[in-house]
Design a protein around this motif. Structure first.
Motif, mmCIF file in Angstrom:
data_model
loop_
_atom_site.group_PDB
_atom_site.id
_atom_site.type_symbol
_atom_site.label_atom_id
_atom_site.label_comp_id
_atom_site.label_asym_id
_atom_site.label_seq_id
_atom_site.Cartn_x
_atom_site.Cartn_y
_atom_site.Cartn_z
ATOM 1 N N CYS A 2 0.823 -1.218 0.000
ATOM 2 C CA CYS A 2 0.000 0.000 0.000
ATOM 3 C C CYS A 2 0.858 1.270 0.000
ATOM 4 N N SER A 3 1.875 1.297 -0.823
ATOM 5 C CA SER A 3 2.757 2.465 -0.920
ATOM 6 C C SER A 3 1.999 3.718 -1.346
ATOM 7 N N GLY A 4 1.082 3.577 -2.314
ATOM 8 C CA GLY A 4 0.291 4.721 -2.773
ATOM 9 C C GLY A 4 -0.622 5.256 -1.691
ATOM 10 N N VAL A 5 -1.199 4.365 -0.911
ATOM 11 C CA VAL A 5 -2.069 4.771 0.198
ATOM 12 C C VAL A 5 -1.255 5.533 1.238
ATOM 13 N N VAL A 6 -0.105 4.983 1.598
ATOM 14 C CA VAL A 6 0.744 5.637 2.603
ATOM 15 C C VAL A 6 1.226 6.994 2.091
ATOM 16 N N ALA A 7 1.567 7.093 0.816
ATOM 17 C CA ALA A 7 1.971 8.382 0.244
ATOM 18 C C ALA A 7 0.849 9.400 0.382
ATOM 19 N N ASP A 8 -0.399 8.959 0.146
ATOM 20 C CA ASP A 8 -1.553 9.850 0.294
ATOM 21 C C ASP A 8 -1.721 10.286 1.753
ATOM 22 N N LEU A 9 -1.568 9.355 2.673
ATOM 23 C CA LEU A 9 -1.689 9.702 4.104
ATOM 24 C C LEU A 9 -0.628 10.727 4.503
ATOM 25 N N VAL A 10 0.608 10.512 4.039
ATOM 26 C CA VAL A 10 1.699 11.436 4.357
ATOM 27 C C VAL A 10 1.423 12.808 3.753
ATOM 28 N N GLU A 11 1.029 12.822 2.485
ATOM 29 C CA GLU A 11 0.762 14.090 1.796
ATOM 30 C C GLU A 11 -0.337 14.887 2.491
ATOM 31 N N ARG A 12 -1.323 14.192 3.029
ATOM 32 C CA ARG A 12 -2.450 14.861 3.689
ATOM 33 C C ARG A 12 -2.235 15.018 5.187
ATOM 34 N N ALA A 13 -1.061 14.655 5.688
ATOM 35 C CA ALA A 13 -0.706 14.777 7.112
ATOM 36 C C ALA A 13 -1.681 14.022 8.012
ATOM 37 N N ILE A 14 -2.104 12.861 7.548
ATOM 38 C CA ILE A 14 -2.975 12.001 8.354
ATOM 39 C C ILE A 14 -2.075 11.053 9.142
ATOM 40 N N PRO A 15 -2.156 11.080 10.459
ATOM 41 C CA PRO A 15 -1.299 10.188 11.249
ATOM 42 C C PRO A 15 -1.665 8.728 11.009
ATOM 43 N N PHE A 16 -0.643 7.872 11.007
ATOM 44 C CA PHE A 16 -0.901 6.457 10.803
ATOM 45 C C PHE A 16 0.079 5.610 11.589
ATOM 46 N N ILE A 17 -0.371 4.401 11.866
ATOM 47 C CA ILE A 17 0.420 3.393 12.557
ATOM 48 C C ILE A 17 0.604 2.246 11.575
ATOM 49 N N VAL A 18 1.820 1.796 11.408
ATOM 50 C CA VAL A 18 2.092 0.651 10.550
ATOM 51 C C VAL A 18 2.258 -0.571 11.444
ATOM 52 N N TYR A 19 1.543 -1.632 11.111
ATOM 53 C CA TYR A 19 1.722 -2.872 11.854
ATOM 54 C C TYR A 19 1.714 -4.034 10.869
ATOM 55 N N SER A 20 2.480 -5.051 11.177
ATOM 56 C CA SER A 20 2.521 -6.227 10.309
ATOM 57 C C SER A 20 3.250 -7.347 11.014
ATOM 58 N N GLY A 21 2.828 -8.543 10.724
ATOM 59 C CA GLY A 21 3.552 -9.709 11.199
ATOM 60 C C GLY A 21 4.569 -10.177 10.173
ATOM 61 N N ASP A 22 4.583 -9.528 9.014
ATOM 62 C CA ASP A 22 5.441 -9.931 7.898
ATOM 63 C C ASP A 22 6.669 -9.027 7.825
ATOM 64 N N THR A 23 7.707 -9.368 8.564
ATOM 65 C CA THR A 23 8.917 -8.540 8.536
ATOM 66 C C THR A 23 9.786 -8.844 7.324
ATOM 67 N N GLN A 24 9.642 -10.039 6.749
ATOM 68 C CA GLN A 24 10.450 -10.407 5.587
ATOM 69 C C GLN A 24 9.892 -9.816 4.299
ATOM 70 N N GLY A 25 8.592 -9.543 4.257
ATOM 71 C CA GLY A 25 7.956 -9.106 3.030
ATOM 72 C C GLY A 25 8.090 -7.629 2.726
ATOM 73 N N CYS A 26 8.581 -6.850 3.659
ATOM 74 C CA CYS A 26 8.712 -5.411 3.431
ATOM 75 C C CYS A 26 9.881 -5.144 2.487
ATOM 76 N N ASP A 27 9.648 -4.274 1.522
ATOM 77 C CA ASP A 27 10.739 -3.947 0.608
ATOM 78 C C ASP A 27 11.694 -2.939 1.271
ATOM 79 N N ARG A 28 12.845 -2.722 0.654
ATOM 80 C CA ARG A 28 13.895 -1.875 1.227
ATOM 81 C C ARG A 28 13.386 -0.461 1.504
ATOM 82 N N ARG A 29 12.651 0.126 0.563
ATOM 83 C CA ARG A 29 12.154 1.489 0.745
ATOM 84 C C ARG A 29 11.212 1.578 1.946
ATOM 85 N N ALA A 30 10.347 0.594 2.098
ATOM 86 C CA ALA A 30 9.423 0.590 3.221
ATOM 87 C C ALA A 30 10.187 0.533 4.540
#
Length: 112
Positions: free
Chosen positions: A66-94
């Motif tokens: 959900c990179s596009g979603v997170v970019a939208d949240l950041v652009e609109r200054a909407i606070p967010f919490i990232v959570y996941s059980g998948d630590t291996q699946g995150c790409d380098r940029r994330a």
């Protein structure tokens, strides 16, 4: 004392049972207005019409990261919490963005 409506929380989670559990926990904390979505497409459409007070984000939804979603949240200054059980699946940029966000939060916490 005026009463305030509960915060509008956007919950992004691709696993239905986890979303239901998270919704119940949030409602148990007094947050009655929770919207759960499981795809980027549905989320971007929803965000085009609404602004949550907080988003809780699983980085991997049914239709991908959900990179596009997170970019939208950041652009609109909407606070967010990232959570996941998948630590291996995150790409380098994330991982870099996540570390940067943690560093910023740590700096702000130390200055308060």
């Amino acid at each position: 004392m005026p009463s305030h409506p509960p915060a509008l929380v956007l919950l992004l989670e691709d696993e239905a049972i986890i979303a239901i559990d998270a919704e119940e926990m949030l409602r148990g904390m007094g947050i009655g207005n929770v919207t759960s979505l499981d795809t980027n497409e549905a989320t971007l459409l929803w965000l085009s019409e609404k602004t949550p007070d907080l988003a809780i984000v699983d980085p991997r939804l049914k239709d991908g990261l959900c990179s596009g979603v997170v970019a939208d949240l950041v652009e609109r200054a909407i606070p967010f919490i990232v959570y996941s059980g998948d630590t291996q699946g995150c790409d380098r940029r994330a991982r870099i963005l996540w570390k940067r966000r943690l560093a910023i939060q740590t700096l702000h916490a130390g200055s308060v």
